[in-house]
Design a protein around this motif. Sequence first.
Motif, PDB file in Angstrom:
ATOM      1  N   UNK B 194       0.787  -1.152   0.142  1.00 37.08           N
ATOM      2  CA  UNK B 194       0.079  -0.014  -0.088  1.00 37.08           C
ATOM      3  C   UNK B 194       0.908   1.252   0.158  1.00 37.08           C
ATOM      4  N   UNK B 222      -5.020   5.714  -0.798  1.00 36.76           N
ATOM      5  CA  UNK B 222      -3.699   5.017  -1.071  1.00 36.76           C
ATOM      6  C   UNK B 222      -4.021   4.139  -2.508  1.00 36.76           C
ATOM      7  N   UNK B 224      -2.811   0.440  -4.411  1.00 34.78           N
ATOM      8  CA  UNK B 224      -2.554  -0.791  -4.213  1.00 34.78           C
ATOM      9  C   UNK B 224      -1.810  -1.415  -5.102  1.00 34.78           C
ATOM     10  N   UNK B 225      -0.528  -2.106  -4.768  1.00 31.12           N
ATOM     11  CA  UNK B 225       0.028  -2.961  -5.777  1.00 31.12           C
ATOM     12  C   UNK B 225       0.669  -4.137  -5.227  1.00 31.12           C
TER      13      UNK B 225
END
Lengths: 369, 313
Positions: B194, B222, B224-225
Motif C-alpha cells: 500500500x 492509497x 495498491x500494488x
Amino acid sequence: MAKAKLKQALAQFKGVDQKLERQKRLKKQAEKKKRSKAVDEEVELEEAEDGEDDEEDGGVELDLEAINDSDSSSNNEELTNGAGEDSKDDADGVDGVDGEDEEEEDIPFSDIASIASEDKGDIVPYQRLTINNITALQAAHKRIALPYSKLTFSQHQTITTAEPVTIEDVDDDLNRELAFYAQSLSAVKAARGLLKAEGVSFARPADYFAEMVKSDEHMGRVKAKLVDTAASKKASSEARRQRDLKKFGKQVQVAKLQERDKAKRETLDKINLLKRKNEPDLFDVELEDTATTVKKDRNAKRTSRGGANGAPNKRRKKDEKFGFGGKKRFAKSGDANSSADMKDYSVAKMKGRRGKARPGKDRRAAGRD
Amino acid sequence: MAAVYKALSKTDSKKDDETKTNGMFKENRQRVLMLTSRGVTFRHRHLLNDLYSLMPHSRKEAKLDTKTKLYQLNELAELYNCNNVLFFEARKGKDLYAWMSKPPNGPTVKMHVQNLHTMDELHFTGNCLKGSRPILSFDAAFDKEAHLVVLKELFTHAFGVPKGARKSKPFVDHVMGFTIVDGKIWIRCYQINETEADKSKSIPEGDVPVEEAPKKGRSTETSLNLIEIGPRFVLTPIVMLESSFGGPVIYENKEFVSPNQIRADLRKSKAGRFNRRSEAQIETKSKLGDMGLTTYGGRKNPKDPLDNQVLFA
C-alpha cells in the motif's frame, strides 16, 4: 454399562478401529437396505446403531459428531448407490490410484492406425476412464463446506472473481503472469473494502516489526542479486557503447586514410598533367656534338667513383665515420669571437640592481604548497 | 494445556449456537498437518518449508516412511488434532504428488505438482509477515464444476489461515492466487503493497471537477500494488477419493498423463525408429532370398540343364 466398558477395553486391546468398523457396518446395512428397500426398517436400524455408538463412546461431546457422521456417511452411501454402477465398480479404494493399476484401467484406442504417425511406431495410446461422480462430489463438498453465510468475511477471507480468468496462450509467460496478477489485485481491492467495512486492520503499520517470511539474510541475497543484475546490465551497455565507438572510430580512421590517399593521388595526377603540358616536344630531337658527349661521360665516371669533390668513395665514407683532419684540442676554449660576444651581458646585473630578491628557503617551500 | 482449556470453554459457551447450526462450527477452525514422504529432493523440502512459513496453523511432521499405507496419516492427524493433511509424496526422486485431505472422513485429492519454484530460487523482492493471514483469491472457474468446488473448499481450509490461529498476526499483507488454466491449478503468492497515492498522479485521474472534491476530502488515498513473494507451483488434480486416504474414487482426471507414461512414450518413440529399420532390413533380406539371390537360405534356383557343370559332368 459395565459390559459396554469391557467391550470397549477389549476392542482397544485388539486394536480395532471403531470408526472403520462402524463404516463397514453401515456399508453392509446400506447394501441390505438396497436389496430390501424397506425404508422404515432402515431408520430403526440406524437408531439402534446410534444408540450403540453412544454406549461405546460414552461421551456427550462426541455424541453430536457421531450422529452427524453416521448421517452424512449414510447419505453418501445412498448417493453413490444412486449415482450409478460405475462408481461401485471402481470403488477399490486407494489401491486403484497407484501407477501400476492406472495402466490396467487404461484402454487403447481402437483407431490407432488413423492417428499413428511414423514416429509413434510402438506407442499404444491410452484413454483413461472418466469418473466424475457429481452427486458424490456435491455430497463431499456439503460435508466439509464452511457455513459462509454465517461467517464474516474476515473469518475466511476468500474472494472469487466475477469472471473466469481466460488466458489464450499458457506458454506466454508475461501475459499469463499478468492475468494472475490482475486476478489477485482485484481480489485484494475487494477484500480491502470488505475488511475495512468490518473494521478489521488491514495494512501492517510501518512501525510494526515482527519476523518476516523471508529473513534479512534472504532479502540481502535478493538485494545483492538485484544489484548484480543492474550492474551487469550497466556494464554490458557500457561495453556495447565502447564497441560501437571503436567500430565507428575505425571507420573514421579508414575514411580519413582513404581521403588522404585520394587527395595525394589527385595532386599527383595534377602534377603529372602539368608536367606533360610543359614537356618539350618529344619529336624535336637535336644531336649533341661528340666533344660535349665525351666530357659528360668523363664527368659522370668521376662522380660515380669519387663524389662531387673527387675524393674516392671509401675515403669519404671513412672520414664521415671517424672524423677527419684538424686538431681536437682546445675546441671548447674561448677565443676572440667568444669573448667579443656580448649576448648575455646585462648592465643591471653588473651594477647589482636586482628586481626582486629571491625569497628564503622556508618561504619558497611554503609558497610551493 | 491453556489452549485446550480455551477451546473447551469456548465450545461450552457457544454450544447453543452450534446446535442451532446443525452441529457445524460457527467458527473457521483449521489445522494442517504437513509432511512429505521419503525420497524428496531439496526443492520439494524447500517448498514444504516455504508453505510452512506461510501457514502458521500448520504442523510439520517427520517424513512418512510408507507410500502405500497412507491411511496411517489419519491417525497422525488425529494425534496432532489436525483436520487437514497436506502430504507430499515424491516418486523416483523427481515426481512430486500432493495429497490434500480432510481427516477423519472428508474427501481426499491427489494432485501432481509441476513447475515448482521455491522462494529461495525465485529472487522476488516481496516479503510478508510470518503468520499474517492471506486473502485467498479464486478464479471463477472454480465454481463451474463439482470437483473444482470441492477443490476450492479444500484449498480454503488448508491455505487460509483461520482467524485467531496460534502465531497468526492481525494484519493482512499477502494474497494467494488460485487460477485454473489448461485444467491445472496455478498458485501464486503476492505481497500487498500500500502506498500513498501521489498528488500528481491523482490530478490527471480527476478529469471531472465534481469527482475531485471528495478525493481531496479523503487525505489517506492509497494505491495498491502487488509484489510477488513466491513460491510458484502448478497442481494437476488426478484423483479424488470419498473418504480420507481411502474410499471409492469419486473423480478421476481423464486428461492427466502420468510422467512415467510420458517418459515411457518418449523412450518407445526412440525405440520405434530402430524397430522400423530392423524390420525393413529383414524384409529386404527375405525378398532377396525369394529371388534366389542369397548364398544361404531362401529359394534355390533350379539347375540350368545347359549349365557347363551339367553338360560336362
